[in-house]
Design a protein around this motif. Structure first.
Motif, short mmCIF file in Angstrom:
data_model
loop_
_atom_site.label_atom_id
_atom_site.label_comp_id
_atom_site.label_asym_id
_atom_site.label_seq_id
_atom_site.Cartn_x
_atom_site.Cartn_y
_atom_site.Cartn_z
N GLN A 99 0.83 -1.21 0.00
CA GLN A 99 0.00 0.00 0.00
C GLN A 99 0.87 1.26 0.00
O GLN A 99 0.59 2.20 -0.74
N GLU A 100 1.91 1.27 0.81
CA GLU A 100 2.81 2.43 0.86
C GLU A 100 3.54 2.64 -0.46
O GLU A 100 3.79 3.77 -0.86
N SER A 101 3.88 1.54 -1.14
CA SER A 101 4.64 1.66 -2.39
C SER A 101 3.78 2.16 -3.54
O SER A 101 4.29 2.77 -4.47
N GLY A 102 2.49 1.85 -3.51
CA GLY A 102 1.61 2.22 -4.61
C GLY A 102 1.79 1.33 -5.82
O GLY A 102 1.37 1.69 -6.93
N ALA A 103 2.38 0.16 -5.66
CA ALA A 103 2.63 -0.75 -6.78
C ALA A 103 1.31 -1.25 -7.37
O ALA A 103 0.38 -1.58 -6.64
N GLY A 104 1.27 -1.33 -8.70
CA GLY A 104 0.12 -1.89 -9.41
C GLY A 104 0.38 -3.31 -9.86
O GLY A 104 -0.54 -4.03 -10.22
N VAL A 105 1.64 -3.71 -9.87
CA VAL A 105 2.05 -5.05 -10.29
C VAL A 105 2.98 -5.61 -9.23
O VAL A 105 3.86 -4.90 -8.73
N VAL A 106 2.79 -6.89 -8.89
CA VAL A 106 3.67 -7.58 -7.96
C VAL A 106 4.20 -8.82 -8.66
O VAL A 106 3.46 -9.53 -9.34
N ILE A 107 5.49 -9.06 -8.49
CA ILE A 107 6.12 -10.29 -9.00
C ILE A 107 6.52 -11.11 -7.79
O ILE A 107 7.18 -10.60 -6.88
N THR A 108 6.09 -12.37 -7.77
CA THR A 108 6.37 -13.23 -6.61
C THR A 108 6.73 -14.63 -7.06
O THR A 108 6.43 -15.04 -8.18
N ALA A 109 7.35 -15.36 -6.18
CA ALA A 109 7.54 -16.80 -6.38
C ALA A 109 6.30 -17.50 -5.83
O ALA A 109 5.60 -16.95 -4.97
N ASP A 110 6.01 -18.69 -6.33
CA ASP A 110 4.90 -19.44 -5.75
C ASP A 110 5.23 -19.86 -4.32
O ASP A 110 4.39 -19.87 -3.45
N GLY A 111 6.49 -20.15 -4.07
CA GLY A 111 6.97 -20.51 -2.75
C GLY A 111 8.48 -20.65 -2.78
O GLY A 111 9.09 -20.64 -3.86
#
Length: 166
Positions: A99-111
């Motif tokens: 929320q603080e970053s204002g990111a519209g896209v997140v890249i993550t690993a599944d685990g």
């Protein structure tokens, strides 16, 4: 042309072809320089399709993997700002940081493994994103052979998104 693109384009394509990889969790991946540049180009194209533009923040919840480096390079190509989310944080902290970053896209690993325990990054991220309506897309890097929660329309496999620009 950004400074990152200028620097990368000046490196000769005949550069040594040795591996450029982090300490591997299984499965391991070795990226030679030309593959890193190609993957960064593809990732930048995928981020562009997801609406990322210069100045925008892209959040990354990734372990130390080649895809993490590719994400940084892709953001540099676009003039976007990578915002790193720490592996191991609980959902409420991830929510606050996103929320603080204002990111519209997140890249993550599944685990991934965090120390000696399994960290279900995508599952924890999904709990955080319940209160982050500004996030429109999630790119998921496949790392573990385990079930992954999925939100159709929002979630995309990293490898499929990069293949679209082959």
């Amino acid at each position: 042309m950004s400074a990152n693109q200028h620097h990368i384009s000046r490196i000769p394509q005949t550069a040594p072809q040795g591996p450029a990889s982090a300490q591997p969790p299984v499965p391991a991946a070795e990226f030679i320089h030309t593959r890193l540049v190609d993957q960064a180009r593809r990732a930048a194209a995928a981020l562009t399709r997801l609406g990322v533009h210069g100045g925008e923040r892209v959040a990354a919840l990734l372990p130390m993997t080649p895809e993490s480096v590719v994400t940084t390079m892709a953001c540099g190509r676009l003039g976007a700002r990578r915002f790193t989310l720490p592996i191991g944080d609980p959902a409420y902290l991830l929510r606050d940081r996103i929320q603080e970053s204002g990111a519209g896209v997140v890249i993550t690993a599944d685990g991934c493994f965090y120390g000696d325990r399994y960290y279900p990054a995508k599952r924890i991220l999904d709990r955080a994103l319940a209160d982050c309506p500004a996030v429109r897309s999630v790119l998921v890097v496949h790392r573990m052979a385990r079930p992954v929660p999925w939100t159709p329309g929002r979630d995309h496999w990293w490898h499929e998104a990069l293949t679209l620009d082959a």
